[in-house]
Design a protein around this motif. Structure first.
Motif, mmCIF file in Angstrom:
data_model
loop_
_atom_site.group_PDB
_atom_site.id
_atom_site.type_symbol
_atom_site.label_atom_id
_atom_site.label_comp_id
_atom_site.label_asym_id
_atom_site.label_seq_id
_atom_site.Cartn_x
_atom_site.Cartn_y
_atom_site.Cartn_z
ATOM 1 N N ASN A 46 19.549 37.592 76.412
ATOM 2 C CA ASN A 46 20.107 38.932 76.242
ATOM 3 C C ASN A 46 21.569 38.912 75.811
ATOM 4 O OD1 ASN A 46 17.969 40.955 77.211
ATOM 5 N ND2 ASN A 46 17.883 39.328 78.746
ATOM 6 N N ASP A 47 22.063 37.746 75.385
ATOM 7 C CA ASP A 47 23.458 37.583 74.946
ATOM 8 C C ASP A 47 24.434 38.107 75.988
ATOM 9 O OD1 ASP A 47 22.806 36.389 72.459
ATOM 10 O OD2 ASP A 47 22.406 38.367 71.599
ATOM 11 N N VAL A 82 18.604 42.216 83.252
ATOM 12 C CA VAL A 82 18.624 43.352 82.324
ATOM 13 C C VAL A 82 19.347 44.547 82.936
ATOM 14 C CG1 VAL A 82 17.155 45.028 81.148
ATOM 15 C CG2 VAL A 82 16.592 42.612 81.041
ATOM 16 N N LYS A 158 18.446 54.604 73.192
ATOM 17 C CA LYS A 158 19.643 54.277 72.409
ATOM 18 C C LYS A 158 20.913 54.617 73.191
ATOM 19 C CE LYS A 158 21.689 54.860 67.878
ATOM 20 N NZ LYS A 158 21.541 55.411 66.541
ATOM 21 N N THR A 161 21.505 52.249 76.016
ATOM 22 C CA THR A 161 21.499 50.857 75.532
ATOM 23 C C THR A 161 20.474 50.005 76.274
ATOM 24 O OG1 THR A 161 23.350 50.188 76.956
ATOM 25 C CG2 THR A 161 23.891 50.935 74.716
ATOM 26 N N ILE A 162 19.221 50.450 76.205
ATOM 27 C CA ILE A 162 18.120 49.722 76.821
ATOM 28 C C ILE A 162 17.472 48.859 75.756
ATOM 29 C CG2 ILE A 162 15.857 49.943 77.913
ATOM 30 C CD1 ILE A 162 16.861 52.618 79.088
ATOM 31 N N GLU A 163 17.323 47.570 76.064
ATOM 32 C CA GLU A 163 16.684 46.648 75.121
ATOM 33 C C GLU A 163 15.187 46.645 75.371
ATOM 34 O OE1 GLU A 163 16.518 41.896 74.234
ATOM 35 O OE2 GLU A 163 18.366 42.746 75.028
ATOM 36 N N ILE A 164 14.430 46.758 74.318
ATOM 37 C CA ILE A 164 12.966 46.796 74.411
ATOM 38 C C ILE A 164 12.429 45.428 74.019
ATOM 39 C CG2 ILE A 164 10.839 47.878 73.608
ATOM 40 C CD1 ILE A 164 12.778 49.766 75.079
ATOM 41 N N ARG A 165 11.657 44.847 74.942
ATOM 42 C CA ARG A 165 10.971 43.587 74.646
ATOM 43 C C ARG A 165 9.563 43.686 75.186
ATOM 44 N NH1 ARG A 165 15.278 41.204 77.030
ATOM 45 N NH2 ARG A 165 13.919 40.564 78.706
#
Length: 170
Positions: A46-47, A82, A158, A161-165
């Motif tokens: 997740n950097d 996360v 958006k 800032t939720i990352e979808i995987r």
């Protein structure tokens, strides 16, 4: 094989070396090592800067029975990474069934310096992440279950800032 649901010839073809591995609950000393491995992995994925567990979070992990074994531990650590906003993952970022705390308990322990808007945004983020996890990252399905338009869910993802995987990585 005895029930006729697995081919006998295939079993013997695959059964070259048998590795008996006890369940995670029987080898609790492995939990800190595995947890740290997953912390490093998901922080890199997740950097994010490196993450570590608080003492109470590690205690909760070691005390839990782990019916889902290592995969459940991995998912719990991924969730913590996360959801985290700092370098230390506390027990509040672990699933409630592991810590024995309810969502309401976690809310009461929220940062006392946070504004109401910060708290509500954090709650919204957690609820959306939880729903997306349950829907395997499928935003359309999550929007349907929330009973909101997909465009509204996408705007929230958006803004928060939720990352979808999607799951499925083995």
């Amino acid at each position: 094989m005895r029930d006729g649901r697995f081919r006998e010839d295939l079993f013997y073809r695959l059964n070259v070396i048998t590795v008996d591995l006890p369940p995670l609950r029987a080898r609790r000393e492995d939990i800190p090592l595995l947890a740290n491995h997953f912390l490093d992995f998901y922080a890199r994925e997740n950097d994010l800067p490196p993450r570590k567990l608080s003492a109470d979070a590690l205690r909760a992990l070691v005390d839990y029975e782990w019916p889902g074994n290592v995969r459940e531990l991995e998912n719990s650590i991924e969730r913590g990474v996360v959801l985290s906003s700092g370098p230390v993952i506390g027990s509040d970022l672990l699933p409630g069934h592991i810590t024995g705390r309810s969502f309401q308990d976690a809310l009461l322990e929220h940062n006392p310096n946070a504004s109401l808007f910060d708290i509500l945004e954090d709650i919204e983020r957690r609820i959306i992440i939880e729903k997306l996890e349950r829907c395997n990252g499928n935003q359309t399905e999550a929007a349907e279950q929330f009973r909101i338009p997909l465009s509204t869910l996408n705007q929230k993802i958006k803004r928060l800032t939720i990352e979808i995987r999607k799951k499925g990585r083995e």
